[in-house]
Each structure stands twice: as C-alpha cells, then as structure tokens.
Design an enzyme around this catalytic site. Sequence first.
Site, PDB file in Angstrom:
ATOM      1  N   ALA A  71       0.822  -1.358  -0.032  1.00 53.21           N
ATOM      2  CA  ALA A  71      -0.020   0.005   0.087  1.00 53.21           C
ATOM      3  C   ALA A  71       0.937   1.253  -0.031  1.00 53.21           C
ATOM      4  CB  ALA A  71      -0.983  -0.072   1.206  1.00 53.21           C
ATOM      5  N   ALA A  72       2.268   1.217  -0.171  1.00 52.15           N
ATOM      6  CA  ALA A  72       2.938   2.446  -0.152  1.00 52.15           C
ATOM      7  C   ALA A  72       2.545   3.355  -1.399  1.00 52.15           C
ATOM      8  CB  ALA A  72       4.497   2.108  -0.237  1.00 52.15           C
ATOM      9  N   GLY A  73       2.450   2.548  -2.524  1.00 49.82           N
ATOM     10  CA  GLY A  73       2.150   3.178  -3.767  1.00 49.82           C
ATOM     11  C   GLY A  73       0.519   3.914  -3.530  1.00 49.82           C
ATOM     12  N   ASP A  74      -0.308   3.157  -2.907  1.00 52.81           N
ATOM     13  CA  ASP A  74      -1.645   3.737  -2.900  1.00 52.81           C
ATOM     14  C   ASP A  74      -1.486   4.937  -1.935  1.00 52.81           C
ATOM     15  OD1 ASP A  74      -2.597   1.566  -4.490  1.00 52.81           O
ATOM     16  OD2 ASP A  74      -2.796   0.297  -2.539  1.00 52.81           O
TER      17      ASP A  74
END
Length: 305
Positions: A250-253
């Site tokens: 979820a880093a990109g999210d």
Amino acid sequence: MSAKVVVIGSLNMDLVTRAPRLPKGGETLIGQSFSTVSGGKGANQAVAAARLGARVSMIGCVGSDAYGEALRGALLAEQIDCQAVSTVEGSSGVALIVVDDNSQNTIVIVPGANGELTAAAIDRFDSVIQAADVLICQLEVPDASVGHALKRGRELGKTVILNPAPASRPLPVDWYASIDYLIPNESEASALSGVSVDSLESAQAAATRLIALGAGKVIITLGAQGSLFADGQRFEHFPAPVVKAVDTTAAGDTFVGGFAAALAAGKDEVQAIRFGQVAAALSVTRAGAQPSIPALSDVQAFKTP
C-alpha cells in the site's frame, strides 16, 4: 470545509501471510503469521486521502459476503461516503499476499465483486462525480469502466488521476487525453511505455513516451529512489525520505491518496508530491495495507532522520 476526492475502484480483503522468503515455483513454505486486512487499491487510496485531510467518496462494489460487510465498515470508520459502494451477489474481491523478511511481496488478486463495477453502475452515481474536485482511478476494475470514468471526469473538468496498477500492457490510446496525472511505478511505466525502467534516465525516457501518447503529466514512483515528475517541458527528481521499511504493501496507494488530498487542499504539484512521499515513507514503516496508512498529523510531524 475540505475539498472532495472521489475514488472509483476496487475493494479487496487482503489475506496476508509473512514468510522468511517468497516461495519458488512448486515449493511449500511454512509461514510465520496470517491476517485478514481491508485493502484493494481503490479503497486504500480512499482511506489514504481521507486520513490525509480530504473529504472522500468511494464508488465501487463489494460482495454479499462477510468480507463485503467488513470492507464497507472499514471505509465508514474513516468517515468515507459509501453511498456509491454497491453490494452485488457473490464474493468480494480478495488479494492473496505473501510478505518476506526483506519487506518485498507477491500478490494474486481475485476480482470478485470488483468485476461488477460497470459503466452503468458508475453512471448511477454521476452526482457523486460531479461533486468531486479530484477523481482517482486504478486498474483493478474492468477496463471499460475505467475508460468511462476517466472520460466522464474530463467532461466535468475534474482533476483526473490514473494510477495504472496493476498494468501488464499498454493503455488504450484514447484514455490518455483524459488523464491529468498518470502515476505508475517502474514496472507499470515499463509496461505502458515499452521502455525498460531501471534507472532515472530510463524513467525519463518512459515518461517522455507517455506524455507523447497524451498524458498531461507523469509521476513515476521509484520506491526507495523517490519519484520522477515530467510535464513535457521538464523533469524533476524527488528523492524519497529515508526510513526503515517493514512492509511495502500500500505504499503506492498511500502516495496516490496523499498526492490527491494535497492537490484537493490547494497545494501545488511539487508540494503534493513531497507530501505524498512522506505519507508513503511512513506507511512502509508499518505492516498491512490500510492499517499502515498514516494520519495527517503523522505527516505534519515527520522529520527526516
């Protein structure tokens, strides 16, 4: 009152196991732990935008199972408007995630109810889109629905963000004219542009190609190397804040949601990129998808070590 971000996309229940390393083909490993965590790129980005200061509405589908109830409940707990989250017969989307001791992961997604988010289903909630300042889409729902949403956002004059994830092939060419900000990671940028992205120079080449296809502006996220911004006139590299990674899920999210929330709050794109990067950096210091997403106060208090 804070500005409005509308996310059109997926809701998945993440089934997460941790193991010393990722298994090879045909191999069985003993895992260290297992958990169920609310996720899905759409829902994660909605939660990120909400925690980071925006008013958020979600347009998507969940199944008529226990996971569907839990996914909706997780959004409601973040004060996200769920009037446009429809319940359809059958199973909710799930993602099977293995995270290794180096914080790398592999993910298999079963779309489930996300496959029922049709163009007609989106049109039923056109008033929600009309109320948006910023519209975010991803690729975990049917392509036809994504293309429809992008074009509707453009028609209404919204700031349109596409996070082309997961991407394994080029986008339909007619999508690009509707996209203000295209935000792929390295592998996605490679798939979309045909340029193998493995350095800052190759990222610039990929971004140039994507702008030539019609995207307004491109931000390629480069993990620990930060991100590259391109607008057809210039490139700017933004180094990533230095943190100790625990789980990159979820880093990109988180970056996309933070970037959108900052834009909606009136920050310029440079400020919004830096804001999104700090939020993403904080997220990798925590395990899980939505549980790892920081609050606005966390980002505001962040100091580079």
